[in-house]
Each structure stands twice: as structure tokens, then as C-alpha cells.
Design an enzyme around this catalytic site. Structure first.
Site, PDB file in Angstrom:
ATOM      1  CG  HIS A  10      -2.894   3.219  -2.526  1.00 55.35           C
ATOM      2  ND1 HIS A  10      -2.093   2.161  -2.149  1.00 55.35           N
ATOM      3  CD2 HIS A  10      -4.012   3.150  -1.756  1.00 55.35           C
ATOM      4  CE1 HIS A  10      -2.697   1.466  -1.211  1.00 55.35           C
ATOM      5  NE2 HIS A  10      -3.857   2.050  -0.951  1.00 55.35           N
ATOM      6  CD  GLU A  37      -5.799   5.938  -0.111  1.00 57.37           C
ATOM      7  OE1 GLU A  37      -6.529   5.299   0.669  1.00 57.37           O
ATOM      8  OE2 GLU A  37      -4.547   5.826  -0.090  1.00 57.37           O
ATOM      9  CG  ASP A  39      -4.893   4.800   4.600  1.00 62.15           C
ATOM     10  OD1 ASP A  39      -5.933   4.332   4.130  1.00 62.15           O
ATOM     11  OD2 ASP A  39      -3.767   4.674   4.067  1.00 62.15           O
ATOM     12  CG  HIS A  52      -3.329   1.210   5.811  1.00 71.51           C
ATOM     13  ND1 HIS A  52      -3.362  -0.107   6.261  1.00 71.51           N
ATOM     14  CD2 HIS A  52      -4.278   1.286   4.836  1.00 71.51           C
ATOM     15  CE1 HIS A  52      -4.275  -0.778   5.604  1.00 71.51           C
ATOM     16  NE2 HIS A  52      -4.842   0.034   4.720  1.00 71.51           N
ATOM     17  CD  GLU A 112      -9.326   3.625   3.374  1.00 71.74           C
ATOM     18  OE1 GLU A 112      -9.570   2.577   4.003  1.00 71.74           O
ATOM     19  OE2 GLU A 112      -8.552   3.670   2.394  1.00 71.74           O
TER      20      GLU A 112
END
Length: 241
Positions: A10, A37, A39, A52, A112
Site C-alpha cells: 500500500h 498500490e 495513487d 495520495h 488508484e
């Protein structure tokens, strides 16, 4: 033998080092992560960057929204917590830079798509038309509209919707723009897994810390763990063998 569930770090190994940086991505790789993962936001001058928050303040100390800054501006902002920021050499990377690294390392990405892309979709569409990603990569978002763009531009890419408290799980059966679900581990319950089974959609769980009992014998529909601590989950995957 229980199947191995891919482990996505993450924002990189964010339990150990600064999130969404190359340092975090390299740390995750060394700790046994199967993927990263991350952003994606968009700058004022249409550069897709790996960050993020919509606002830059938390990690840069700059009280501006990311869409109000050019990439040249933000590339000069040191990243870090307040007391360490002045000495930090970390900067906000571009998505292009991270994809180049991932392809070189053959490291799958969970990309994401964040809120700044809702009002400026052209950079996303341009990226999708030409991007090459490592095998096992996919796109995720809280915003179904962005996943719809991915599917329209590149139907071969897997998409995953990140559910919230307001989500109606029964909508899974009729949803066509995402292939899988990403959910907080609190949704690891029979009633939600049953809906996923009816909808024929896999599910990845996030906020995994390595202490969860279901890691040892996961439901067949689980296709990934998303964690700040990839080493902890990797140890369990080795035990399962």
C-alpha cells in the site's frame, strides 16, 4: 496446497518508509511484495503524478491543491513529515517514472485513480492510449466514472471499484465497468463474499496488517491483499505452502 494470494504494498512499504516514493517501492520489493498500490493525481499542466492527497499540505507543508500547481513547482517540494522535511531528498514522482521502474522490475501496479482526474480526464485518456504495464497490473478507484474511462479506452485492463459504506453491494451483479472489488478488511464477511460470488467478481482487501486469521485460509474469491507491511503477509504466504 493453498493458492498464493498476491500481496500489494500500500503506497509502497508505507509501514516502514515514506509513502508513494521510490524508496517505499524499492523497500516493498525487497520485503517480498508481489505488486505496488499507488495513487495518481493530476497537476495544473496535465502531468500525472504519484501522490495520495488532493491537497499538498500533509507531506509538503504547502497549502495548495495539486491541480493548482505545475509539475515544475511540485517537483521542488521536499516530501516528508514536518520535522524531517527539510532534510528530505524525496520528491513527488511522475506516473511515467514509476511505470518505467515497474516495467524494468516486472512489478505489477495497482493504480488508484484519484479525484483530480474527475475534472480533467484528458491526461488519463492520453496515458491509457499508449501505456504498457507489467503483467498483473490493474486500475482501481472510488470513482466509477474513471473506471468507465479505463474500460472504454483499454477494455483489456482489469478495473476494481473501491467500496465505501454507502455502496450497495447488490449493484455488483449489474456493474459492467469494473471487474473486481477492493474493500476494507472489515468487509471480510460471508454476506459480502456471497454477493461477490453471485456477481463473479474477485475481491482484494486492504488495511491488512498480518494479524488477520483469514490470511491462512482465504475465501476462493480473494485475489489480493493490500498492506502497509508486505513482509508480514509474505511470511504467512510462505507458511501456507
Amino acid at each position: 496446497m493453498t493458492k498464493r494470494i498476491p500481496i500489494f504494498a500500500h503506497r509502497g512499504a508505507s509501514g516502514y518508509t515514506l509513502e508513494n516514493t521510490f524508496k517505499a517501492f524499492e523497500k516493498a520489493r525487497k520485503l517480498g511484495a508481489d505488486g505496488i498500490e499507488l495513487d495518481v493525481q493530476c497537476t495544473k499542466d496535465n502531468v500525472l503524478v504519484v501522490y495520495h492527497d488532493f491537497n499538498l499540505f500533509r507531506l509538503t507543508g504547502v497549502k495548495k491543491n495539486i491541480i493548482d500547481c505545475t509539475y515544475d513547482e511540485i517537483s521542488n517540494f521536499p516530501l516528508g513529515k514536518p520535522l524531517l522535511r527539510r532534510l528530505s531528498k524525496e520528491r513527488i514522482p511522475t506516473l511515467k517514472q514509476v511505470i518505467e521502474w515497474a516495467n524494468k522490475c516486472k512489478m505489477p501496479l495497482n493504480i488508484e485513480l484519484k479525484e483530480s482526474l474527475l475534472t480533467n480526464q484528458k491526461p488519463l485518456k492520453d496515458m491509457l492510449q499508449r501505456v504498457v504495464l507489467p503483467e498483473g497490473s490493474h486500475f482501481s478507484s472510488f470513482h466509477n466514472e474513471l473506471l468507465r474511462i479505463v474500460k472504454m479506452q483499454r477494455p483489456e485492463f482489469e478495473t476494481a471499484f473501491i467500496v465505501t459504506k454507502a455502496f450497495n453491494w447488490n449493484d455488483l451483479i449489474t456493474s459492467t465497468y469494473f471487474d473486481a472489488v477492493h474493500a476494507n478488511k472489515k468487509y471480510y464477511k460471508a454476506k459480502y463474499l456471497e454477493v461477490c460470488e453471485k456477481a463473479n467478481k474477485g475481491i482484494r482487501f486492504y488495511a491488512i496488517n498480518g494479524a488477520e486469521s483469514f490470511l491462512y485460509d482465504p475465501h476462493p474469491l480473494v485475489i489480493g491483499w493490500i498492506t502497509d507491511f508486505p513482509d508480514r503477509v509474505a511470511k504467512i504466504e510462505k507458511i501456507k505452502k
